[in-house]
Enzyme design. Sequence first.
Site, mmCIF file in Angstrom:
data_model
loop_
_atom_site.group_PDB
_atom_site.id
_atom_site.type_symbol
_atom_site.label_atom_id
_atom_site.label_comp_id
_atom_site.label_asym_id
_atom_site.label_seq_id
_atom_site.Cartn_x
_atom_site.Cartn_y
_atom_site.Cartn_z
ATOM 1 N N LYS A 129 0.842 -1.202 0.000
ATOM 2 C CA LYS A 129 0.000 0.000 0.000
ATOM 3 C C LYS A 129 0.878 1.253 0.000
ATOM 4 O O LYS A 129 0.694 2.165 -0.786
ATOM 5 C CB LYS A 129 -0.910 -0.032 1.241
ATOM 6 C CG LYS A 129 -1.790 1.174 1.355
ATOM 7 C CD LYS A 129 -2.636 1.091 2.610
ATOM 8 C CE LYS A 129 -3.272 2.440 2.882
ATOM 9 N NZ LYS A 129 -3.990 2.475 4.144
ATOM 10 N N GLU B 256 10.734 -4.899 3.775
ATOM 11 C CA GLU B 256 10.767 -6.309 3.369
ATOM 12 C C GLU B 256 10.329 -6.472 1.906
ATOM 13 O O GLU B 256 10.945 -7.183 1.126
ATOM 14 C CB GLU B 256 9.815 -7.131 4.259
ATOM 15 C CG GLU B 256 10.257 -7.302 5.693
ATOM 16 C CD GLU B 256 9.705 -6.214 6.613
ATOM 17 O OE1 GLU B 256 9.446 -5.082 6.133
ATOM 18 O OE2 GLU B 256 9.567 -6.501 7.814
ATOM 19 N N GLY C 58 -4.345 -1.573 5.946
ATOM 20 C CA GLY C 58 -3.545 -2.720 5.477
ATOM 21 C C GLY C 58 -4.209 -4.059 5.757
ATOM 22 O O GLY C 58 -4.398 -4.885 4.863
ATOM 23 N N ARG C 59 -4.592 -4.272 7.007
ATOM 24 C CA ARG C 59 -5.142 -5.593 7.374
ATOM 25 C C ARG C 59 -6.568 -5.791 6.863
ATOM 26 O O ARG C 59 -7.156 -6.844 7.052
ATOM 27 C CB ARG C 59 -5.055 -5.807 8.883
ATOM 28 C CG ARG C 59 -5.720 -4.722 9.712
ATOM 29 C CD ARG C 59 -5.250 -4.783 11.164
ATOM 30 N NE ARG C 59 -5.621 -3.620 11.940
ATOM 31 C CZ ARG C 59 -4.943 -2.484 11.969
ATOM 32 N NH1 ARG C 59 -3.870 -2.341 11.229
ATOM 33 N NH2 ARG C 59 -5.332 -1.483 12.736
ATOM 34 N N GLU D 138 -3.671 -6.473 15.772
ATOM 35 C CA GLU D 138 -3.199 -5.181 15.249
ATOM 36 C C GLU D 138 -4.306 -4.127 15.383
ATOM 37 O O GLU D 138 -4.026 -2.941 15.508
ATOM 38 C CB GLU D 138 -2.743 -5.315 13.781
ATOM 39 C CG GLU D 138 -1.817 -4.166 13.364
ATOM 40 C CD GLU D 138 -1.209 -4.312 11.970
ATOM 41 O OE1 GLU D 138 -1.710 -5.130 11.175
ATOM 42 O OE2 GLU D 138 -0.242 -3.602 11.672
ATOM 43 N N HIS E 145 -3.393 -33.010 20.410
ATOM 44 C CA HIS E 145 -2.298 -33.840 20.907
ATOM 45 C C HIS E 145 -1.191 -32.980 21.500
ATOM 46 O O HIS E 145 -0.072 -33.457 21.702
ATOM 47 C CB HIS E 145 -1.777 -34.731 19.773
ATOM 48 C CG HIS E 145 -2.876 -35.587 19.214
ATOM 49 N ND1 HIS E 145 -3.229 -36.796 19.781
ATOM 50 C CD2 HIS E 145 -3.755 -35.365 18.209
ATOM 51 C CE1 HIS E 145 -4.262 -37.290 19.116
ATOM 52 N NE2 HIS E 145 -4.608 -36.430 18.158
ATOM 53 N N LYS F 57 9.230 -0.474 12.904
ATOM 54 C CA LYS F 57 9.824 -0.214 11.581
ATOM 55 C C LYS F 57 10.908 0.857 11.702
ATOM 56 O O LYS F 57 11.987 0.743 11.131
ATOM 57 C CB LYS F 57 8.756 0.312 10.612
ATOM 58 C CG LYS F 57 7.788 -0.720 10.098
ATOM 59 C CD LYS F 57 6.914 -0.065 9.019
ATOM 60 C CE LYS F 57 5.838 -0.979 8.514
ATOM 61 N NZ LYS F 57 4.983 -0.375 7.502
#
Length: 547
Positions: free
Chosen positions: A206, A212, A267-268, A353, A384, A512
């Site tokens: 965005k 990254e 973003g999310r 977030e 388990h 960041k």
Amino acid sequence: MTALTESPAWQNLASLAEQIKTQHMRDWFAADPKRAEKYTRAACGIELDFSKNLITDEVISALQTLASDCQIAEKRDAMFAGEIINHTEKRAVLHTALRNFSGNPVLVDGEDVMPEVLACQQKIEKFVASVHNGELKGYTGKPLKEIVAIGIGGSFLGPKIMSEALKPYWFDGVKVHYVANVDGCHIQDVLASVDHEETLVVMSSKSFGTQETLQNTLTAKAWFLNAGGTQQDIAKHFIAVSSNIKAATEFGMAEDNIFPMWDWVGGRYSLWSAIGLPVALTIGYDNYRALLQGAFEMDEHFQTAPAEQNLPMILATLGVWYINFFGAQSHVLLPYYHYLRGFPAYVQQLDMESNGKRVSGDKTVTDYETGPVIWGSEGTNGQHSFHQLIHQGTVLIPADFMLPLNVPNQDDTHHAMLASNCFGQTQALMQGKTFEECKADLEEKGLSKDELDSLATHKTMPGNKPSNTFLFDKLDPKTLGSLIALYEHKVFVQGAIWGVNSFDQWGVELGKELGNQVLDKLVNTEAALNFDASTNQLIAKFRQANG
Ligand SMILES: O=P(O)(O)OC[C@H]1O[C@H](O)[C@H](O)[C@@H](O)[C@@H]1O
């Protein structure tokens, strides 16, 4: 105390919780054979059985009063209407416009955003068709069969789990590889597995400024050039999704190859925008559209269903009940469906977030808990391992179980076993096993009285552990869209009750910023180290090892 914790609705819930803590769900089920029916609701092909919760009619009505006192309906309408509800970033929150099939305009600053949204959807449709029918070719004339989707956070997790969850709907002939982490191992592995002549890189960012994503794309570009492609061929193999067109073109993307997105999409919450392009490439445009349609239907349900029928409201208020009145600090998601295995990680980002915040309204630091730790993994695997703690540990962990009733191409025996485990777990959590029941089981084995008492104590399970169970006929694109939107709105309602801004992420931003300052010291190895002693020491060791 804050106004929220002082409010009559909150105080009432606090005293109700004390009463409920002395009761057991077992007794409620024994007393009321209709309890399951009474506490089951359905919408958009999703059925929610919430009868195995620590609730009575009185609790439900008290939770609804809290929600209504917190003006949830008004806040919801403000979001859908495009008001600036993300007040710390001064932005509207309109992911719902990206799946708006109502034909109605959606206004931001008086301007209808729908024409741009629809134009972008048409661009996606056309692009997907041209990849799938082989019309769009790489620089050597080969069709583009390998999609390397680079992005992180919201520009990665949503699309990745959607693609994974819809495996039975994959378009035959293209393969999508998602890369997020800046850890070079991942991009290297992916690039080593594909032919550059058949590869399309979709860079999703965005901001077009995320370290990254920029680095992974640069690495992919270098790999492409190194493998024989030229600078001019880049346009045939690299496209971007971004709201920062300027930065994308400066990076070398052809303007035609940039799919837009907007400031009013967080973003999310961006999986519904062109950030979902890799999903459309994975499942085809019609299936992608069904995904949006499912989300739209959940939006309508959220806006119109009365509180007692409203799935997001029910889920959200149950969460508040446990977090604020029972001290629950985490919430576990347990999809009993292998393809939905990424869902807990997706909701983890969405919820943590959004509601991992400590300030309510303008500047009140909360005196109550907010967003919980979200975690989980696919069933039956967790049975388990970590289910032990949910059954017998000392912390309360409400659980969401989910199971499709039909699975394409699934062996019946496997599916029945999967379902039996899912249902059996919800049963065990609810009813537990009493000391007497454990003792009776052991008595036949001829143990001494001391041994009996000791072992029965260890085996006793208190039960009374809350869970929701979601059933859907099958997890098709539409149902998945509805399921994701359901959790988005759950998170919205909780944030609105707590008064936090669910749409900023300052904590992430700080990470960041500091990461970039440290990177500077790792790259400039002579630069003086002026951080705290621990950070300086870590940097020095890295410099030494890489010197
Ligand atoms: O899409 P981008 O601008 O590259 O951002 C990617 C991600 O960056 C940050 O970590 C934000 O917290 C996420 O919400 C966002 O999705």
